[in-house]
Design an enzyme around this catalytic site. Sequence first.
Site, PDB file in Angstrom:
ATOM      1  N   ASP A  81      52.158  34.445  39.176  1.00 55.00           N
ATOM      2  CA  ASP A  81      52.016  34.582  37.965  1.00 55.00           C
ATOM      3  C   ASP A  81      53.350  35.715  37.359  1.00 55.00           C
ATOM      4  OD1 ASP A  81      50.348  33.039  37.896  1.00 55.00           O
ATOM      5  OD2 ASP A  81      49.227  34.086  36.139  1.00 55.00           O
ATOM      6  N   CYS A 122      44.831  34.206  44.130  1.00 54.09           N
ATOM      7  CA  CYS A 122      45.520  34.738  42.845  1.00 54.09           C
ATOM      8  C   CYS A 122      45.493  34.006  41.578  1.00 54.09           C
ATOM      9  CB  CYS A 122      46.836  34.704  42.955  1.00 54.09           C
ATOM     10  SG  CYS A 122      47.091  36.200  43.755  1.00 54.09           S
ATOM     11  N   ASP A 123      46.183  34.151  40.640  1.00 53.11           N
ATOM     12  CA  ASP A 123      45.198  34.051  39.543  1.00 53.11           C
ATOM     13  C   ASP A 123      45.352  32.311  38.783  1.00 53.11           C
ATOM     14  OD1 ASP A 123      46.647  36.310  38.917  1.00 53.11           O
ATOM     15  OD2 ASP A 123      47.533  36.317  37.374  1.00 53.11           O
ATOM     16  N   LYS A 124      45.493  31.375  39.483  1.00 44.82           N
ATOM     17  CA  LYS A 124      45.044  30.155  39.196  1.00 44.82           C
ATOM     18  C   LYS A 124      44.315  29.145  39.957  1.00 44.82           C
ATOM     19  CE  LYS A 124      46.726  31.137  34.840  1.00 44.82           C
ATOM     20  NZ  LYS A 124      47.656  32.962  35.592  1.00 44.82           N
ATOM     21  N   CYS A 195      47.085  41.567  43.252  1.00 42.09           N
ATOM     22  CA  CYS A 195      48.003  42.748  42.516  1.00 42.09           C
ATOM     23  C   CYS A 195      45.928  43.690  42.139  1.00 42.09           C
ATOM     24  CB  CYS A 195      48.331  42.587  41.458  1.00 42.09           C
ATOM     25  SG  CYS A 195      49.747  42.219  41.201  1.00 42.09           S
ATOM     26  N   GLU A 491      52.053  33.812  29.445  1.00 38.85           N
ATOM     27  CA  GLU A 491      51.221  35.166  30.035  1.00 38.85           C
ATOM     28  C   GLU A 491      52.069  35.349  28.987  1.00 38.85           C
ATOM     29  OE1 GLU A 491      48.181  34.684  33.326  1.00 38.85           O
ATOM     30  OE2 GLU A 491      50.225  36.437  33.426  1.00 38.85           O
ATOM     31  N   SER A 517      48.503  38.611  30.629  1.00 34.38           N
ATOM     32  CA  SER A 517      48.661  38.598  31.711  1.00 34.38           C
ATOM     33  C   SER A 517      47.051  39.738  32.548  1.00 34.38           C
ATOM     34  CB  SER A 517      49.227  39.391  32.202  1.00 34.38           C
ATOM     35  OG  SER A 517      49.417  39.966  33.651  1.00 34.38           O
TER      36      SER A 517
END
EC number: 4.2.1.9
Length: 611
Positions: A81, A122-124, A195, A491, A517
Amino acid sequence: MPKLRSATSTQGRNMAGARALWRATGMKENDFGKPIIAVVNSFTQFVPGHVHLKDMGQLVATEIEKFGGVAKEFNTIAVDDGIAMGHGGMLYSLPSRDLIADSVEYMVNAHCADAMVCISNCDKITPGMLMAALRLNIPTVFVSGGPMEAGKTKLSDQIIKLDLVDAMIQGANPNVSDDVSEQIERSACPTCGSCSGMFTANSMNCLTEALGLSLPGNGSCLATHADRKQLFLAAGKQIVELCKRYYEQDDTSVLPRSIATKEAFDNAMSLDIAMGGSTNTVLHLLAAAQEAEVNFTMADIDRLSRVVPCLSKVAPNTQKYHMEDVHRAGGIMAILGELDRAGLLNSQTRTILGMSIGEQIAKYDIKLTQDKAIHKFFRAGPAGIRTTQAFLQDCRWDTVDDDRENGCIRSKEFAYSQDGGLAMLSGNIALDGCIVKTAGVDESILKFSGKAIVFESQEDAVSGILGGKVQAGHVVVIRYEGPKGGPGMQEMLYPTSYLKSMGLGKACALLTDGRFSGGTSGLSIGHCSPEAAAGGLIGVVKDGDIIEIDIPNRRIELMVSEEELAERRAEQDKLGWKPANRQREVSFALKVYGYFATSADKGAVRDKTKI
């Protein structure tokens, strides 16, 4: 007694062809009849949170076969992202979640796998795999790649902690020199891993612990630390145990839907509120609940947000603490322990270890156990070595952080706020609700009233902010960026970061039907539902309209008369609720996603009435 799903392709003369192909993958005669366990990896060199996962699948696979299973690895896609941020690539991020869920379903069902180990980060990727696990409802263990170490650099003779967002903010700040900006950029992301703050990736990996689908430490143990290797090995062993319990003992309590119950979803959301996690977790929990056929809605989130306190503040809500500090303070088991002692946890929900979450807390909460091995595990810390390699170091803090009055994790008595880290607001502009991360909002602007300045896209908003159009007192409205209107629900990290760059972080609000985000902080209100493209009132806001925001009372209102709103609605009905003069190329794949997408209050999942 449940029959192995894999027997469909491994048993009987009619499956001679399938067995011949299985043999070509390396299976031996004595492997037929063992559970075939899918190792669902997500290695890619595009994403720092996944760059170190190349060998993790085979690490887990070796352990699976050691304990009596047959391991077969495949890979999913993974979008970064941060790299996709601020341009057309972000349109693909949220849709990739559903694509990941579908791809896992396709592979597992096509090959009749009996169970899964999901290696995400990670995010998704974690949400997509979670949706698949609850959809398939076969024994599953989650193990993530782990958080990145916090960046560190020396400025004005002080060592400060950094992350991706600092690089973005300082890079756009005209008062920061090129040398300092480059110094921060080079220091912000020092290692492999997700992150370093409580952004979406780490929030979701923490939530898998609360749901009971991953092992203690999964959300907080650093990617670089040797201790994380033990989580991968344990995942391989545990999935074989779950297979035995289900397929040999008919124990359905080990299945994802038996573990991730309504009460477990309440626990996960309570954790998110307590730790000031990403607002994206709301979107993903709503989507996962639908896959689990659990009636978990925005009303539940509102209910919990009114009673759960904010027990932890981590970057981006403060730069003092990052995930490495959460781990030192006892990780997710410590936060859940504080919620339990406050009477805010369903302690009887089950976990993949065969314990209740309450029993797991008793074993792993550093405030309750004197087990030296547990304390040693939570002393695992950063090494400060730039690397893309997992398990590289074995550095440890001298002590754990068990200070619940002033430490990284607080007790309810000493909470950062009694009102939680997330809140759902509603009002005429968001009839189905919107979400704000209150942990990142300065107390001076918990109540805010300002004039709207409207942008039809994120790109226009960025130009307006950096071009000086946005002034103190404005409510920046970015619309037609929802799941359907984007399409893809981008985002808004760049607009929120640039407001800070321009010195407006505590002087403006931002409202959008898009999302944020996990790195976002400030008075940033997202997920406005219904979205503009679905006829939501955010689509009729005009420049200069007054918008009133009242977080303590959970209200957000567009201060325009009903008569005027009716006229504006009628006008938009004629125009088809589309953005004016937006120049954006949308691929066929994204158009398909947008056609089926629901608004954020439904988790941005597909509208089944259209199928």
